[in-house]
Motif scaffolding. Structure first.
Motif, PDB file in Angstrom:
ATOM      1  N   ASN A   1       0.748  -1.129  -0.045  1.00  0.00           N
ATOM      2  CA  ASN A   1       0.314   0.121   0.117  1.00  0.00           C
ATOM      3  C   ASN A   1       0.580   1.042  -0.128  1.00  0.00           C
ATOM      4  OD1 ASN A   1      -2.167   1.644   0.124  1.00  0.00           O
ATOM      5  ND2 ASN A   1      -1.989   1.131   2.404  1.00  0.00           N
ATOM      6  N   TYR A   2       1.069   1.621  -1.264  1.00  0.00           N
ATOM      7  CA  TYR A   2       1.945   2.622  -1.713  1.00  0.00           C
ATOM      8  C   TYR A   2       1.954   3.829  -2.597  1.00  0.00           C
ATOM      9  CZ  TYR A   2       6.456   5.986  -1.678  1.00  0.00           C
ATOM     10  OH  TYR A   2       6.761   7.265  -2.240  1.00  0.00           O
ATOM     11  N   LYS A   3       0.765   5.093  -2.887  1.00  0.00           N
ATOM     12  CA  LYS A   3      -0.046   4.979  -4.045  1.00  0.00           C
ATOM     13  C   LYS A   3       0.900   6.359  -4.532  1.00  0.00           C
ATOM     14  CE  LYS A   3      -4.408   3.639  -2.341  1.00  0.00           C
ATOM     15  NZ  LYS A   3      -4.334   2.148  -2.668  1.00  0.00           N
ATOM     16  N   SER A   4       2.045   7.101  -3.956  1.00  0.00           N
ATOM     17  CA  SER A   4       2.918   8.318  -4.045  1.00  0.00           C
ATOM     18  C   SER A   4       3.303   8.361  -5.496  1.00  0.00           C
ATOM     19  CB  SER A   4       3.427   8.589  -2.651  1.00  0.00           C
ATOM     20  OG  SER A   4       2.489   9.093  -2.077  1.00  0.00           O
ATOM     21  N   LEU A   5       3.887   7.253  -5.809  1.00  0.00           N
ATOM     22  CA  LEU A   5       5.117   6.141  -6.975  1.00  0.00           C
ATOM     23  C   LEU A   5       4.427   7.675  -8.354  1.00  0.00           C
ATOM     24  CD1 LEU A   5       6.926   5.275  -6.834  1.00  0.00           C
ATOM     25  CD2 LEU A   5       6.433   3.306  -7.312  1.00  0.00           C
ATOM     26  N   ASP A   6       2.994   7.430  -8.685  1.00  0.00           N
ATOM     27  CA  ASP A   6       2.629   7.429  -9.609  1.00  0.00           C
ATOM     28  C   ASP A   6       2.145   9.427  -9.757  1.00  0.00           C
ATOM     29  OD1 ASP A   6       1.663   6.199 -11.791  1.00  0.00           O
ATOM     30  OD2 ASP A   6       0.555   5.503 -10.100  1.00  0.00           O
ATOM     31  N   ILE A   7       2.591   9.545  -8.539  1.00  0.00           N
ATOM     32  CA  ILE A   7       2.560  11.522  -7.811  1.00  0.00           C
ATOM     33  C   ILE A   7       4.199  12.218  -8.539  1.00  0.00           C
ATOM     34  CG2 ILE A   7       2.125  13.433  -6.008  1.00  0.00           C
ATOM     35  CD1 ILE A   7      -0.097  11.381  -5.209  1.00  0.00           C
ATOM     36  N   HIS A   8       5.024  10.862  -7.361  1.00  0.00           N
ATOM     37  CA  HIS A   8       6.639  11.269  -7.815  1.00  0.00           C
ATOM     38  C   HIS A   8       6.928  11.470  -9.405  1.00  0.00           C
ATOM     39  CE1 HIS A   8       7.872  11.661  -3.543  1.00  0.00           C
ATOM     40  NE2 HIS A   8       6.566  11.068  -3.984  1.00  0.00           N
ATOM     41  N   LEU A   9       6.161  10.406  -9.991  1.00  0.00           N
ATOM     42  CA  LEU A   9       6.944  10.204 -11.398  1.00  0.00           C
ATOM     43  C   LEU A   9       6.120  11.707 -12.620  1.00  0.00           C
ATOM     44  CD1 LEU A   9       7.676   8.607 -13.568  1.00  0.00           C
ATOM     45  CD2 LEU A   9       5.938   7.484 -13.882  1.00  0.00           C
ATOM     46  N   SER A  10       5.032  12.066 -12.532  1.00  0.00           N
ATOM     47  CA  SER A  10       4.546  13.162 -12.926  1.00  0.00           C
ATOM     48  C   SER A  10       4.878  14.505 -12.476  1.00  0.00           C
ATOM     49  CB  SER A  10       2.739  13.262 -12.532  1.00  0.00           C
ATOM     50  OG  SER A  10       1.887  14.322 -13.020  1.00  0.00           O
TER      51      SER A  10
END
Length: 198
Positions: free
Chosen positions: A119-128
């Protein structure tokens, strides 16, 4: 400049275990995306497996650069970017992501976890966010502003020199100025020329 993927792995004794990943494959055709994603996942795991604990590395694969950071606790991350993307910003992103991930996900889950169970949802945010390194990284932003100011200064100096040359022509053509005024102007111009910035 483009970031294509970021992935988090746990480096095991024999292989790397993928924990979470994010991809931006919009620059590839729709039919290529699944193959490209599989290749990036495979390459990321392979690079983690071949990188020693506590080290960072950058590996060139065709027109891409793969940046990897394997921490001493075997938590690892890989960023795949094009060759123009600043290396320092990639490693800043890897540090940030691994630190955040280790705070949010218990280390007991790292060896056996997978993308569905973690459960870690920040990866897409960081990539963007990091697609534009100037906005994401403060140091890069300051450097870009300095470069911009330097360009403005050079343009200003060039326009001053152009104006100065035109002023010389006007003084030479002037019939209304006396010879002493012309001599004074030429002497002042010579004195000021020692202070020109090259």
């Amino acid at each position: 400049m483009k970031l294509y993927s970021i992935s988090i792995h746990h480096k095991g004794a024999t292989k790397a275990n993928l924990l979470k990943s994010a991809y931006d494959l919009s620059s590839f055709s729709f039919f290529q995306r699944s193959s490209v994603q599989e290749f990036m996942t495979f390459t990321s795991a392979l690079i983690v497996e071949r990188t020693s604990q506590g080290s960072r590395a950058s590996v060139k694969e065709q027109e891409y650069l793969c940046h990897v950071y394997v921490r001493n606790d075997n938590l690892s991350a890989v960023v795949i970017a094009d060759t123009e993307y600043p290396q320092r910003v990639c490693f800043t992103l890897l540090d940030k992501v691994l630190e955040e991930f280790s705070r949010q996900v218990d280390s007991i889950d790292w060896p056996s976890g997978n993308p569905e169970t973690i459960n870690y949802k920040s990866l897409d945010i960081h990539l963007s966010k990091y697609q534009n390194p100037r906005e994401a990284d403060a140091m890069t932003k300051v450097q870009a502003e300095l470069d911009e100011t330097k360009i403005i200064l050079h343009n200003t100096m060039e326009s001053l020199l152009e104006r100065g040359e035109k002023l010389d022509d006007l003084v030479a053509k002037s019939e209304h100025l006396g010879n002493q005024s012309k001599a004074f102007y030429k002497t002042a111009r010579k004195q000021n020329s020692c202070c020109e910035i090259m």
